[in-house]
Scaffold this active site. Structure first.
Site, mmCIF file in Angstrom:
data_model
loop_
_atom_site.group_PDB
_atom_site.id
_atom_site.type_symbol
_atom_site.label_atom_id
_atom_site.label_comp_id
_atom_site.label_asym_id
_atom_site.label_seq_id
_atom_site.Cartn_x
_atom_site.Cartn_y
_atom_site.Cartn_z
ATOM 1 N N ASN A 39 0.513 -1.390 0.028
ATOM 2 C CA ASN A 39 0.246 -0.208 0.047
ATOM 3 C C ASN A 39 0.924 0.657 0.148
ATOM 4 O O ASN A 39 1.790 1.173 0.474
ATOM 5 C CB ASN A 39 -1.117 -0.080 1.380
ATOM 6 C CG ASN A 39 -0.680 -0.195 2.914
ATOM 7 O OD1 ASN A 39 0.006 -0.540 3.050
ATOM 8 N ND2 ASN A 39 -1.293 0.415 3.529
ATOM 9 N N GLU A 52 -3.568 -4.717 -2.586
ATOM 10 C CA GLU A 52 -3.686 -5.681 -3.780
ATOM 11 C C GLU A 52 -3.904 -4.741 -5.469
ATOM 12 O O GLU A 52 -4.027 -5.270 -5.722
ATOM 13 C CB GLU A 52 -5.531 -5.902 -3.770
ATOM 14 C CG GLU A 52 -5.091 -6.345 -2.073
ATOM 15 C CD GLU A 52 -5.296 -6.023 -1.436
ATOM 16 O OE1 GLU A 52 -4.373 -5.404 -1.342
ATOM 17 O OE2 GLU A 52 -6.061 -6.859 -0.441
ATOM 18 N N CYS A 102 -10.600 -4.988 0.419
ATOM 19 C CA CYS A 102 -11.554 -3.582 0.835
ATOM 20 C C CYS A 102 -12.302 -4.004 -0.750
ATOM 21 O O CYS A 102 -12.238 -5.027 -1.167
ATOM 22 C CB CYS A 102 -10.677 -2.202 0.365
ATOM 23 S SG CYS A 102 -10.675 -1.994 -0.732
ATOM 24 N N CYS A 113 -4.110 0.985 -2.065
ATOM 25 C CA CYS A 113 -4.284 -0.387 -1.791
ATOM 26 C C CYS A 113 -3.367 -1.353 -2.104
ATOM 27 O O CYS A 113 -2.980 -1.173 -3.944
ATOM 28 C CB CYS A 113 -5.415 -1.374 -1.419
ATOM 29 S SG CYS A 113 -6.919 -0.411 -0.292
ATOM 30 N N GLU A 169 0.293 5.221 0.338
ATOM 31 C CA GLU A 169 -0.006 6.859 1.038
ATOM 32 C C GLU A 169 0.136 7.656 0.576
ATOM 33 O O GLU A 169 0.895 7.907 0.523
ATOM 34 C CB GLU A 169 -0.485 6.646 2.663
ATOM 35 C CG GLU A 169 -1.065 4.796 3.200
ATOM 36 C CD GLU A 169 -1.618 4.839 4.636
ATOM 37 O OE1 GLU A 169 -1.100 5.513 4.969
ATOM 38 O OE2 GLU A 169 -2.397 3.862 5.126
ATOM 39 N N CYS A 228 -11.083 -3.083 -4.209
ATOM 40 C CA CYS A 228 -9.840 -3.680 -5.029
ATOM 41 C C CYS A 228 -10.421 -4.548 -4.817
ATOM 42 O O CYS A 228 -10.201 -5.566 -6.550
ATOM 43 C CB CYS A 228 -9.063 -4.111 -3.345
ATOM 44 S SG CYS A 228 -7.481 -3.167 -2.944
HETATM 45 N N1 THU Z 1 -4.542 -1.206 2.569
HETATM 46 C C1 THU Z 1 -4.582 -2.321 1.172
HETATM 47 O O1 THU Z 1 -3.800 -2.254 1.099
HETATM 48 N N2 THU Z 1 -5.328 -2.970 1.066
HETATM 49 C C2 THU Z 1 -6.993 -3.307 1.617
HETATM 50 O O2 THU Z 1 -7.382 -4.106 1.199
HETATM 51 C C3 THU Z 1 -7.412 -2.861 2.979
HETATM 52 C C4 THU Z 1 -6.176 -1.526 3.385
HETATM 53 C C5 THU Z 1 -4.757 -0.182 3.010
HETATM 54 C C6 THU Z 1 -4.847 1.390 2.342
HETATM 55 C C7 THU Z 1 -4.467 1.877 3.443
HETATM 56 O O3 THU Z 1 -3.008 1.954 3.309
HETATM 57 C C8 THU Z 1 -4.381 1.179 4.929
HETATM 58 O O4 THU Z 1 -4.109 -0.534 4.097
HETATM 59 C C9 THU Z 1 -5.088 1.640 5.659
HETATM 60 O O5 THU Z 1 -6.565 1.457 5.128
#
Ligand code: THU
Length: 165
Positions: free
Chosen positions: A67, A80, A117, A78, A69, A120
């Site tokens: 991920n 995925e 999520c 994310c 940010e 994704c």
């Molecule tokens: N996140 C992911 O990378 N994958 C997921 O399936 C759930 C959430 C990340 C997004 C964000 O950077 C952090 O987790 C918190 O939501």
């Protein structure tokens, strides 16, 4: 009197939970390791929630992502989608066989498998439909159980897809 027809539809989502990696095939253990390595490279200074994803392609290549940010929060992505967009960009014609995801908070233990999520799931489903074969999914936290789903479709029933356009 006008008669109204009504029906209830039930869709099934079934997954398997393993309490140890030992029960899993070696190639899956290897893919989980790649997801754990990717997780270490996450850029998540705002949530402190680190996620790594690894995909195995039909040609044997393993693609990973984490991920990423951003100070403008919705601009981040994310793990995925980072991984699958990269895989499709680099190897557009290679089928994706499996995906492993390792996720956890930096500030507290994450002992449950972390499922993807909704956004994704939608993105993963697009590629599963495109290749017309299932992508097997494995999810884990920083410790504890590992969850397995036989496909993306299984965790995203009643999907919006190109057939609705
Ligand atoms: N996140 C992911 O990378 N994958 C997921 O399936 C759930 C959430 C990340 C997004 C964000 O950077 C952090 O987790 C918190 O939501």
């Amino acid at each position: 009197m006008m008669s109204v027809k009504m029906k209830k539809i039930n869709l099934k989502c079934e997954f398997t939970v393993y309490d140890s990696q030992k029960a899993l095939p070696n190639d899956v253990i290897q893919l989980i390791k790649a997801a754990e390595e990717a997780q270490k490279k996450a850029y998540a200074p705002y949530s402190n929630f680190l996620v790594g994803a690894a995909l195995r392609l039909e040609n044997g290549e393993i693609i990973s992502g984490s991920n990423q940010e951003n100070a403008a929060y919705p601009s981040g992505l994310c793990a995925e989608r980072t991984a699958i967009f990269y895989a499709s960009s680099q190897f557009p014609n290679q089928k994706i066989l499996q995906m492993a995801v390792s996720a956890g908070s930096k500030t507290k233990p994450t002992k449950r498998p972390i499922p993807p999520c909704g956004a994704c799931r939608q993105a993963l489903a697009e590629y599963e439909q495109k290749q017309n074969t299932p992508i097997e999914l494995y999810f884990k936290g920083t410790e504890g159980d590992i969850a397995y789903s036989k496909s993306v479709e299984n965790i995203l029933p009643w999907i919006f897809d190109k057939n609705q356009l």
